[in-house]
Design a protein around this motif. Structure first.
Motif, mmCIF file in Angstrom:
data_model
loop_
_atom_site.group_PDB
_atom_site.id
_atom_site.type_symbol
_atom_site.label_atom_id
_atom_site.label_comp_id
_atom_site.label_asym_id
_atom_site.label_seq_id
_atom_site.Cartn_x
_atom_site.Cartn_y
_atom_site.Cartn_z
ATOM 1 N N GLN A 445 0.827 -1.203 0.000
ATOM 2 C CA GLN A 445 0.000 0.000 0.000
ATOM 3 C C GLN A 445 0.865 1.258 0.000
ATOM 4 O O GLN A 445 0.574 2.233 -0.714
ATOM 5 C CB GLN A 445 -0.928 0.004 1.219
ATOM 6 N N LYS A 446 1.928 1.208 0.775
ATOM 7 C CA LYS A 446 2.831 2.349 0.856
ATOM 8 C C LYS A 446 3.522 2.588 -0.477
ATOM 9 O O LYS A 446 3.639 3.730 -0.942
ATOM 10 C CB LYS A 446 3.866 2.119 1.952
ATOM 11 N N SER A 449 1.111 4.083 -2.998
ATOM 12 C CA SER A 449 0.763 5.485 -2.777
ATOM 13 C C SER A 449 1.919 6.437 -3.031
ATOM 14 O O SER A 449 1.720 7.577 -3.455
ATOM 15 C CB SER A 449 0.264 5.681 -1.343
ATOM 16 N N THR A 450 3.147 5.998 -2.785
ATOM 17 C CA THR A 450 4.300 6.895 -2.918
ATOM 18 C C THR A 450 5.050 6.746 -4.221
ATOM 19 O O THR A 450 5.762 7.643 -4.641
ATOM 20 C CB THR A 450 5.285 6.665 -1.756
ATOM 21 N N GLY A 452 3.532 5.117 -7.106
ATOM 22 C CA GLY A 452 2.652 4.716 -8.194
ATOM 23 C C GLY A 452 2.908 5.459 -9.483
ATOM 24 O O GLY A 452 3.178 4.865 -10.523
#
Length: 496
Positions: A445-446, A449-450, A452
């Motif tokens: 997920q990290k 989000s950072t 992508g």
């Protein structure tokens, strides 16, 4: 002899009183008190905040036979320079950590090592393995290393063996490292005794084709797992190591607590709870079986932060090509054993290249992408070296030769014994699997989000995707404009 009812009742009461005060009950009560006291104190230890953030010192708690050696050579030695590695890592730290500036500690020493470091400045990582497979691997490695001594019949003591194995650069050998300094001499003596017995009989005939049950050559697996030495150092070894209770522990009460838990299985639950708490507080927990996912996560969770710290302090992350003698001493499982019956010169060089190979220049900053590429090359070389050395060692005890296929032929009753003897490790491994799954999800997920959008431009597939998205957006925008113009025309007609 006749005894009146009153007298019989009195004797019965005396018997019950003696039974209630028996040494067994008193011993259990004493053990329960000791274990609970230690567990309560350990569970009350204040948890440090920000466990996902890498602190000043990285402590890699290396549980034997979990694949930690590849992480040491193929990740950590490419992230940390020699000057940042704690000296004599695998041979007990013989210095005052408060006076050192080392940033990396990789060792088979257990969690009690944390008592020597400021907890708030130390991050811990570890890897766990399916307990049954770890027992197999421990047995096989003990035999493999012990077999190397069969060409030296005069080596009758562990001290002589260690001297023979110790690298010329003054580093430590396998026999300096826990638990091999206990397991290998035991296995070496067993191999010698069985070889001498074959010579005495004048026959090398081996009745069994099962390498795990060739009693003429080596102690069978089913006997090995029941030996007191295995009980003390192999079974539930991961749990005791994570809890800080091995026979190599810095905790004063460790021996008594471990002894009580081994004697009274029910008390193991207290140790298990402490070990779980330790895992909860770690920066990273990997799994041997999920090798690829574990490696990728290690690079992104640990590697990325090491790189980030280096960049923040305006220092480049160096590779470890310029090994010094003291730092070389921390190589686990005698990677550079320089003995005539060890690996060949070419094997030795391959191992060194795997561990210390330059990426694209020593002064160039590392990236996660470069780290993973280096890891793939390194692990390939390392595995080839290990396979050659293993083959060379096991030739000395032919026809005994271990394989994954042979493991499948081990009787279920033996496997069930291993599971029973490692009940704590089985529970801890299940817990580690849950932690790994959550950590993997958090990391993904990290990254999404950072990184992508960045990822769309950093690979050919991403560029194609971005072009497709851009084209669709242009078409949608054109349609919107046309609709807007058409609507304006209709409104104009209405006004006229």
């Amino acid at each position: 002899m006749w005894m009146d009812p009153a007298m019989r009742f009195t004797v019965l009461l005396m018997f019950l009183a003696l039974a209630s005060a028996s040494p067994i009950k008193n011993d259990f009560s004493h053990c329960e008190k000791i274990v609970k006291k230690w567990a309560l104190a350990s569970l009350k230890e204040e948890a440090t905040e920000g466990k996902h953030t890498l602190r000043d010192l990285l402590f890699f708690l290396h549980v034997p036979r979990t694949g930690g050696r590849t992480y040491f050579h193929c990740f950590l030695r490419k992230l940390y320079s020699n000057s940042e590695e704690c000296p004599r890592s695998y041979d007990k730290l013989r210095f005052d950590p408060s006076k050192q500036k080392c940033r990396l500690l990789v060792t088979h020493d257990d969690y009690s090592m944390m008592s020597k470091f400021p907890k708030k400045k130390t991050s811990v990582v570890t890897i766990l393995r399916n307990p049954v497979d770890r027992v197999f691997s421990t047995y096989e490695f003990s035999v493999e290393v012990a077999a190397r001594f069969l060409v030296h019949p005069n080596l009758t003591s562990a001290t002589q063996m260690a001297g023979r194995l110790r690298p010329r650069n003054g580093g430590v050998s396998t026999l300096d490292i826990w638990p091999w300094k206990y397991l290998v001499p035991w296995m070496r003596e067993d191999l010698f005794n069985r070889r001498d017995a074959r010579k005495f009989r004048g026959s090398n005939h081996v009745r069994s084709k099962d390498p795990y049950n060739m009693e003429e050559i080596v102690i069978p697996l089913h006997e090995y797992i029941m030996d007191p030495i295995a009980h003390d150092m192999v079974h539930n070894g991961a749990t005791f190591q994570v809890a800080g209770l091995t026979n190599n522990s810095y905790y004063v009460e460790a021996h008594e607590v471990r002894h009580c838990v081994q004697k009274y299985k029910i008390l193991g639950e207290h140790v298990l709870q402490v070990a779980k708490k330790r895992l909860d507080e770690m920066l990273y927990v990997g799994l041997t079986e999920d090798h690829r996912e574990s490696a990728t996560m290690f690079a992104n969770v640990v590697g990325a932060q090491v790189i980030s710290q280096a960049l923040a302090s305006n220092t480049s992350v160096e590779t470890a090509a310029d090994n010094k003698a003291e730092q070389s001493s921390s190589i686990s499982d005698s990677e550079r054993e320089n003995d005539d019956h060890q690996v060949s010169t070419s094997d030795q060089k391959a191992s060194e290249i795997a561990s210390t190979g330059n990426l694209e220049g020593k002064k160039e900053n590392m990236t996660v992408k470069k780290l993973m590429a280096a890891y793939e090359d390194c692990i390939s070389n390392l595995r080839k070296t290990q396979a050659r050395r293993r083959t060379s060692s096991l030739k000395r005890i032919a026809p005994a030769n271990f394989s994954k296929e042979d493991r499948l032929l081990v009787p279920e009753v033996v496997l069930e014994q291993i599971r029973s003897l490692n009940n704590l490790d089985l529970e801890l491994y299940k817990y580690a699997q849950d932690i790994f799954a959550k950590q993997h999800e958090h990391t993904m997920q990290k990254l999404a989000s950072t990184e992508g959008l960045e990822g769309l431009f950093n690979n050919s597939g991403g560029i194609t995707l971005w072009k497709t998205v851009s084209l669709v957006m242009c078409i949608v925008l054109l349609i919107v404009v046309l609709l807007f113009v058409n609507a304006r025309r209709k409104i104009s007609k209405v006004k006229i």
